[in-house]
Design a protein around this motif. Structure first.
Motif, PDB file in Angstrom:
ATOM      1  N   PHE A  12       0.833  -1.203   0.000  1.00 22.76           N
ATOM      2  CA  PHE A  12       0.000   0.000   0.000  1.00 22.76           C
ATOM      3  C   PHE A  12       0.869   1.255   0.000  1.00 22.76           C
ATOM      4  CE2 PHE A  12      -1.873   3.412   2.518  1.00 22.76           C
ATOM      5  CZ  PHE A  12      -3.017   3.684   1.779  1.00 22.76           C
ATOM      6  N   ALA A  13       1.818   1.314   0.930  1.00 24.73           N
ATOM      7  CA  ALA A  13       2.668   2.493   1.047  1.00 24.73           C
ATOM      8  C   ALA A  13       3.535   2.671  -0.197  1.00 24.73           C
ATOM      9  CB  ALA A  13       3.543   2.383   2.295  1.00 24.73           C
ATOM     10  N   TRP A  14       4.069   1.565  -0.710  1.00 21.77           N
ATOM     11  CA  TRP A  14       4.958   1.639  -1.867  1.00 21.77           C
ATOM     12  C   TRP A  14       4.224   2.097  -3.120  1.00 21.77           C
ATOM     13  CZ3 TRP A  14       9.749   2.527  -2.267  1.00 21.77           C
ATOM     14  CH2 TRP A  14      10.424   2.328  -3.466  1.00 21.77           C
ATOM     15  N   ARG A  15       3.002   1.599  -3.330  1.00 22.22           N
ATOM     16  CA  ARG A  15       2.215   2.042  -4.495  1.00 22.22           C
ATOM     17  C   ARG A  15       1.991   3.550  -4.446  1.00 22.22           C
ATOM     18  NH1 ARG A  15      -0.707  -2.597  -3.452  1.00 22.22           N
ATOM     19  NH2 ARG A  15      -2.308  -1.410  -2.398  1.00 22.22           N
ATOM     20  N   ASN A  16       1.645   4.051  -3.276  1.00 17.53           N
ATOM     21  CA  ASN A  16       1.420   5.494  -3.132  1.00 17.53           C
ATOM     22  C   ASN A  16       2.720   6.274  -3.312  1.00 17.53           C
ATOM     23  OD1 ASN A  16      -1.469   5.942  -2.486  1.00 17.53           O
ATOM     24  ND2 ASN A  16      -0.991   4.395  -0.967  1.00 17.53           N
ATOM     25  N   TYR A  17       3.798   5.733  -2.827  1.00 15.74           N
ATOM     26  CA  TYR A  17       5.106   6.375  -2.978  1.00 15.74           C
ATOM     27  C   TYR A  17       5.483   6.485  -4.449  1.00 15.74           C
ATOM     28  CZ  TYR A  17      10.038   7.340  -1.974  1.00 15.74           C
ATOM     29  OH  TYR A  17      11.291   7.905  -1.904  1.00 15.74           O
ATOM     30  N   LEU A  18       5.245   5.426  -5.210  1.00 17.79           N
ATOM     31  CA  LEU A  18       5.565   5.439  -6.639  1.00 17.79           C
ATOM     32  C   LEU A  18       4.711   6.436  -7.414  1.00 17.79           C
ATOM     33  CD1 LEU A  18       6.191   1.672  -7.472  1.00 17.79           C
ATOM     34  CD2 LEU A  18       7.878   3.494  -7.163  1.00 17.79           C
ATOM     35  N   LEU A  19       3.498   6.685  -6.940  1.00 17.96           N
ATOM     36  CA  LEU A  19       2.663   7.690  -7.595  1.00 17.96           C
ATOM     37  C   LEU A  19       3.280   9.084  -7.474  1.00 17.96           C
ATOM     38  CD1 LEU A  19      -0.904   6.537  -6.509  1.00 17.96           C
ATOM     39  CD2 LEU A  19       0.085   6.424  -8.801  1.00 17.96           C
ATOM     40  N   LEU A  20       3.966   9.326  -6.375  1.00 15.29           N
ATOM     41  CA  LEU A  20       4.596  10.624  -6.145  1.00 15.29           C
ATOM     42  C   LEU A  20       6.003  10.718  -6.718  1.00 15.29           C
ATOM     43  CD1 LEU A  20       3.519  11.119  -2.426  1.00 15.29           C
ATOM     44  CD2 LEU A  20       2.553  12.249  -4.448  1.00 15.29           C
ATOM     45  N   HIS A  21       6.620   9.564  -6.959  1.00 20.85           N
ATOM     46  CA  HIS A  21       8.008   9.522  -7.419  1.00 20.85           C
ATOM     47  C   HIS A  21       8.105   8.639  -8.658  1.00 20.85           C
ATOM     48  CE1 HIS A  21       8.079  10.398  -3.111  1.00 20.85           C
ATOM     49  NE2 HIS A  21       9.128  11.148  -3.391  1.00 20.85           N
ATOM     50  N   GLY A  23      10.069   8.500 -11.122  1.00 23.62           N
ATOM     51  CA  GLY A  23      11.366   8.083 -11.622  1.00 23.62           C
ATOM     52  C   GLY A  23      12.020   6.977 -10.811  1.00 23.62           C
ATOM     53  N   ILE A  24      11.355   6.509  -9.781  1.00 20.13           N
ATOM     54  CA  ILE A  24      11.950   5.490  -8.907  1.00 20.13           C
ATOM     55  C   ILE A  24      11.605   4.102  -9.431  1.00 20.13           C
ATOM     56  CG2 ILE A  24      11.855   4.518  -6.588  1.00 20.13           C
ATOM     57  CD1 ILE A  24      12.145   7.157  -5.531  1.00 20.13           C
ATOM     58  N   SER A  25      12.590   3.239  -9.380  1.00 16.98           N
ATOM     59  CA  SER A  25      12.417   1.858  -9.825  1.00 16.98           C
ATOM     60  C   SER A  25      11.585   1.071  -8.811  1.00 16.98           C
ATOM     61  CB  SER A  25      13.793   1.208  -9.967  1.00 16.98           C
ATOM     62  OG  SER A  25      13.681  -0.196 -10.043  1.00 16.98           O
ATOM     63  N   GLU A  26      10.876   0.105  -9.305  1.00  9.28           N
ATOM     64  CA  GLU A  26      10.081  -0.784  -8.442  1.00  9.28           C
ATOM     65  C   GLU A  26      10.966  -1.484  -7.411  1.00  9.28           C
ATOM     66  OE1 GLU A  26       6.701  -2.629  -6.986  1.00  9.28           O
ATOM     67  OE2 GLU A  26       6.696  -1.166  -8.605  1.00  9.28           O
ATOM     68  N   ASN A  27      12.206  -1.726  -7.761  1.00 11.27           N
ATOM     69  CA  ASN A  27      13.128  -2.445  -6.878  1.00 11.27           C
ATOM     70  C   ASN A  27      14.133  -1.519  -6.199  1.00 11.27           C
ATOM     71  OD1 ASN A  27      12.014  -4.992  -7.445  1.00 11.27           O
ATOM     72  ND2 ASN A  27      13.082  -5.006  -9.398  1.00 11.27           N
ATOM     73  N   ASP A  28      13.774  -0.280  -5.995  1.00 11.62           N
ATOM     74  CA  ASP A  28      14.649   0.685  -5.344  1.00 11.62           C
ATOM     75  C   ASP A  28      14.992   0.230  -3.916  1.00 11.62           C
ATOM     76  OD1 ASP A  28      15.569   3.661  -5.708  1.00 11.62           O
ATOM     77  OD2 ASP A  28      14.812   3.488  -3.659  1.00 11.62           O
ATOM     78  N   SER A  29      16.156   0.608  -3.439  1.00 12.20           N
ATOM     79  CA  SER A  29      16.585   0.209  -2.091  1.00 12.20           C
ATOM     80  C   SER A  29      15.665   0.774  -1.010  1.00 12.20           C
ATOM     81  CB  SER A  29      18.027   0.645  -1.841  1.00 12.20           C
ATOM     82  OG  SER A  29      18.134   2.055  -1.891  1.00 12.20           O
ATOM     83  N   THR A  30      14.947   1.835  -1.329  1.00 12.07           N
ATOM     84  CA  THR A  30      13.990   2.397  -0.374  1.00 12.07           C
ATOM     85  C   THR A  30      12.903   1.377  -0.050  1.00 12.07           C
ATOM     86  OG1 THR A  30      14.407   4.593  -1.269  1.00 12.07           O
ATOM     87  CG2 THR A  30      12.393   4.320   0.016  1.00 12.07           C
ATOM     88  N   ARG A  31      12.526   0.589  -1.027  1.00 19.84           N
ATOM     89  CA  ARG A  31      11.497  -0.436  -0.795  1.00 19.84           C
ATOM     90  C   ARG A  31      11.990  -1.475   0.212  1.00 19.84           C
ATOM     91  NH1 ARG A  31       8.258  -3.907  -5.391  1.00 19.84           N
ATOM     92  NH2 ARG A  31       6.697  -4.728  -3.974  1.00 19.84           N
ATOM     93  N   SER A  32      13.239  -1.873   0.102  1.00 21.67           N
ATOM     94  CA  SER A  32      13.813  -2.823   1.063  1.00 21.67           C
ATOM     95  C   SER A  32      13.858  -2.217   2.455  1.00 21.67           C
ATOM     96  CB  SER A  32      15.227  -3.224   0.644  1.00 21.67           C
ATOM     97  OG  SER A  32      15.211  -3.852  -0.596  1.00 21.67           O
ATOM     98  N   ALA A  33      14.216  -0.949   2.541  1.00 24.54           N
ATOM     99  CA  ALA A  33      14.259  -0.265   3.830  1.00 24.54           C
ATOM    100  C   ALA A  33      12.864  -0.196   4.448  1.00 24.54           C
ATOM    101  CB  ALA A  33      14.847   1.128   3.667  1.00 24.54           C
ATOM    102  N   LEU A  34      11.876   0.070   3.616  1.00 24.38           N
ATOM    103  CA  LEU A  34      10.486   0.105   4.091  1.00 24.38           C
ATOM    104  C   LEU A  34      10.089  -1.243   4.669  1.00 24.38           C
ATOM    105  CD1 LEU A  34       7.578   1.271   4.263  1.00 24.38           C
ATOM    106  CD2 LEU A  34       7.279   0.481   1.894  1.00 24.38           C
ATOM    107  N   ALA A  58       4.171   6.934   6.856  1.00 18.52           N
ATOM    108  CA  ALA A  58       4.918   7.942   7.619  1.00 18.52           C
ATOM    109  C   ALA A  58       6.418   7.749   7.445  1.00 18.52           C
ATOM    110  CB  ALA A  58       4.535   7.871   9.095  1.00 18.52           C
ATOM    111  N   TYR A  59       6.866   6.510   7.447  1.00 12.98           N
ATOM    112  CA  TYR A  59       8.289   6.227   7.280  1.00 12.98           C
ATOM    113  C   TYR A  59       8.794   6.737   5.935  1.00 12.98           C
ATOM    114  CZ  TYR A  59      12.565   3.673   6.338  1.00 12.98           C
ATOM    115  OH  TYR A  59      13.850   3.356   5.984  1.00 12.98           O
ATOM    116  N   LEU A  60       8.075   6.425   4.864  1.00 15.54           N
ATOM    117  CA  LEU A  60       8.507   6.868   3.535  1.00 15.54           C
ATOM    118  C   LEU A  60       8.498   8.391   3.422  1.00 15.54           C
ATOM    119  CD1 LEU A  60       6.779   4.238   1.224  1.00 15.54           C
ATOM    120  CD2 LEU A  60       9.235   4.470   1.704  1.00 15.54           C
ATOM    121  N   LYS A  61       7.490   9.010   3.988  1.00 12.84           N
ATOM    122  CA  LYS A  61       7.409  10.474   3.970  1.00 12.84           C
ATOM    123  C   LYS A  61       8.594  11.081   4.705  1.00 12.84           C
ATOM    124  CE  LYS A  61       4.336  14.293   5.061  1.00 12.84           C
ATOM    125  NZ  LYS A  61       4.604  15.030   6.243  1.00 12.84           N
ATOM    126  N   GLN A  62       8.880  10.556   5.883  1.00 12.50           N
ATOM    127  CA  GLN A  62       9.988  11.088   6.670  1.00 12.50           C
ATOM    128  C   GLN A  62      11.334  10.796   6.014  1.00 12.50           C
ATOM    129  OE1 GLN A  62       9.689  13.149   9.148  1.00 12.50           O
ATOM    130  NE2 GLN A  62       7.471  13.000   9.040  1.00 12.50           N
TER     131      GLN A  62
END
Length: 93
Positions: A12-21, A23-34, A58-62
């Motif tokens: 859920f959080a990742w789908r919303n994050y990708l809508l805002l970003h 240029g980010i890859s589906e397999n970005d390291s941010t996803r692993s951190a999340l 909240a984590y992704l936003k911060q």
């Protein structure tokens, strides 16, 4: 907490994050951190799916704002604590 709840909250959080970003890859390291953050939360507390979703967003936003994993975790934990406090106050009335 089941891995299905963790996966769902992260998705859920990742789908919303990708809508805002876009240029980010589906397999970005941010996803692993999340995923690590949410999995750690579920290991340390009894959080329901809704709270895990809130914490994940909240984590992704911060993380975007602070550019530091540790600071993002602390800020997301604070958001989660505020949600828990609000729930407790509502349950007490």
């Amino acid at each position: 907490m089941t891995s299905q709840a963790i996966d769902g909250a992260c998705a859920f959080a990742w789908r919303n994050y990708l809508l805002l970003h876009s240029g980010i890859s589906e397999n970005d390291s941010t996803r692993s951190a999340l995923y690590r953050y949410v999995a750690n939360l579920s290991d340390t507390g009894d959080y329901d799916f809704d709270l895990l979703q809130i914490a994940a967003v909240a984590y992704l936003k911060q993380l975007d704002e602070l550019h530091d994993d540790r600071s993002a975790r602390l800020a997301a934990d604070q958001t989660l604590a505020e949600c828990l406090e609000s729930r407790s106050a509502k349950a007490g009335t």
